[in-house]
Design a protein around this motif. Sequence first.
Motif, PDB file in Angstrom:
ATOM      1  N   GLN A 225       0.997  -1.188   0.020  1.00 14.80           N
ATOM      2  CA  GLN A 225       0.113   0.177  -0.042  1.00 14.80           C
ATOM      3  C   GLN A 225       0.811   1.198  -0.034  1.00 14.80           C
ATOM      4  N   ARG A 226       2.173   1.361   0.451  1.00 14.62           N
ATOM      5  CA  ARG A 226       2.753   2.380   0.663  1.00 14.62           C
ATOM      6  C   ARG A 226       3.405   2.738  -0.875  1.00 14.62           C
ATOM      7  N   ALA A 228       1.992   1.752  -3.680  1.00 12.14           N
ATOM      8  CA  ALA A 228       0.942   2.207  -4.251  1.00 12.14           C
ATOM      9  C   ALA A 228       0.593   3.454  -4.336  1.00 12.14           C
ATOM     10  N   ARG A 229       0.745   3.786  -2.994  1.00 13.82           N
ATOM     11  CA  ARG A 229       0.343   5.366  -2.706  1.00 13.82           C
ATOM     12  C   ARG A 229       1.377   6.271  -3.193  1.00 13.82           C
ATOM     13  N   GLU A 230       2.554   5.808  -3.164  1.00 11.67           N
ATOM     14  CA  GLU A 230       3.786   6.718  -3.869  1.00 11.67           C
ATOM     15  C   GLU A 230       3.700   6.727  -5.305  1.00 11.67           C
ATOM     16  N   GLY A 232       0.837   6.465  -6.994  1.00 16.86           N
ATOM     17  CA  GLY A 232      -0.346   7.017  -7.615  1.00 16.86           C
ATOM     18  C   GLY A 232      -1.312   6.055  -7.814  1.00 16.86           C
ATOM     19  N   GLU A 233      -0.935   4.576  -7.674  1.00 18.18           N
ATOM     20  CA  GLU A 233      -1.836   3.609  -8.313  1.00 18.18           C
ATOM     21  C   GLU A 233      -3.278   3.613  -7.382  1.00 18.18           C
ATOM     22  N   LEU A 234      -3.251   3.953  -6.056  1.00 21.17           N
ATOM     23  CA  LEU A 234      -4.458   3.996  -5.360  1.00 21.17           C
ATOM     24  C   LEU A 234      -5.413   4.967  -5.796  1.00 21.17           C
ATOM     25  N   SER A 235      -4.847   5.750  -6.708  1.00 17.52           N
ATOM     26  CA  SER A 235      -5.842   7.088  -7.101  1.00 17.52           C
ATOM     27  C   SER A 235      -6.633   6.703  -8.420  1.00 17.52           C
ATOM     28  N   ASP A 241      -8.508  -1.380  -6.199  1.00  9.16           N
ATOM     29  CA  ASP A 241      -7.115  -0.721  -6.192  1.00  9.16           C
ATOM     30  C   ASP A 241      -6.092  -1.328  -5.138  1.00  9.16           C
ATOM     31  N   ALA A 242      -6.462  -1.323  -3.678  1.00  9.42           N
ATOM     32  CA  ALA A 242      -5.553  -1.881  -2.945  1.00  9.42           C
ATOM     33  C   ALA A 242      -5.254  -3.305  -2.924  1.00  9.42           C
TER      34      ALA A 242
END
Length: 268
Positions: A225-226, A228-230, A232-235, A241-242
């Motif tokens: 998750q970290r 993916a956030r960095e 931009g995959e969670l947006s 997504d997660a």
Amino acid sequence: MIRVALVALTVEGAALTRAHRQAQLTLRADVLRDLVQLWSLIGPGDFERFAVAAEILIRQRHGDSAGLAAAYFERFRTAEGVAGSATARLAEAPDAPAVRAVLRATGLAGMRSAAAAGQSAQAAARTGLVRASGSAVWMVLGGGRRTVTDSVRADRQAAGWQRVTSGSPCAFCAMIASRGPAFKSQRGARFQAHDHCACTAEPFYEGSRPVPGNERLRRAWEAAQRQARESGELSRGTSNDALNAFRRYLAGDQTLRPDTGRTDPTRE
């Protein structure tokens, strides 16, 4: 090889967990074999007759799964030296019409979607069997899972239960396992399983250790998750997504490579 970490307080308890998981896997293989035989005898042209015959098998095997789990629960509790006594709560057999409805929904849908995709009649029938067998396994092994979780809820000494997976679970099971013990005080603490799933549950008492493999999955989930956030995959805005980020992370980690499972009953 199926790898189950030592998670219980005692060596005997851990051995019972391994034996219980293997017994449920053996039952799963027996069910798949019997479904293939029923399919070959009846044929995909008479799916209603297959659903009726399979329903009888599923309800019987559900009871077998529940019986195995009840014996496991009581032996595990004794091995762990838990104070007092607690009687296992056998899961109720699934409703016969509901079983047939599930088989129809998955089996026929699988055949129709395969045919619409251009598969031959034989291949489409095979797809229907795979889909129906997945639901059958879900219903059968639900007897054991429900027996353990219901027994835990009724046991005053139990804090909850832990998910026991293979050494390389699929992304969904890995995600659920990464959350750690399911405490019975939690609202909606139920065992989530997908078709063909072979995960089991182990009772969790005061002093029990989290499953080592599940702790490793927790760290992997957080790392995924970290990342993916960095990136931009969670947006992207989708509800998966997660999980998709976790799936990609697992696929890239050789020590956590997910088991895709063998959902084809003819290969079990």
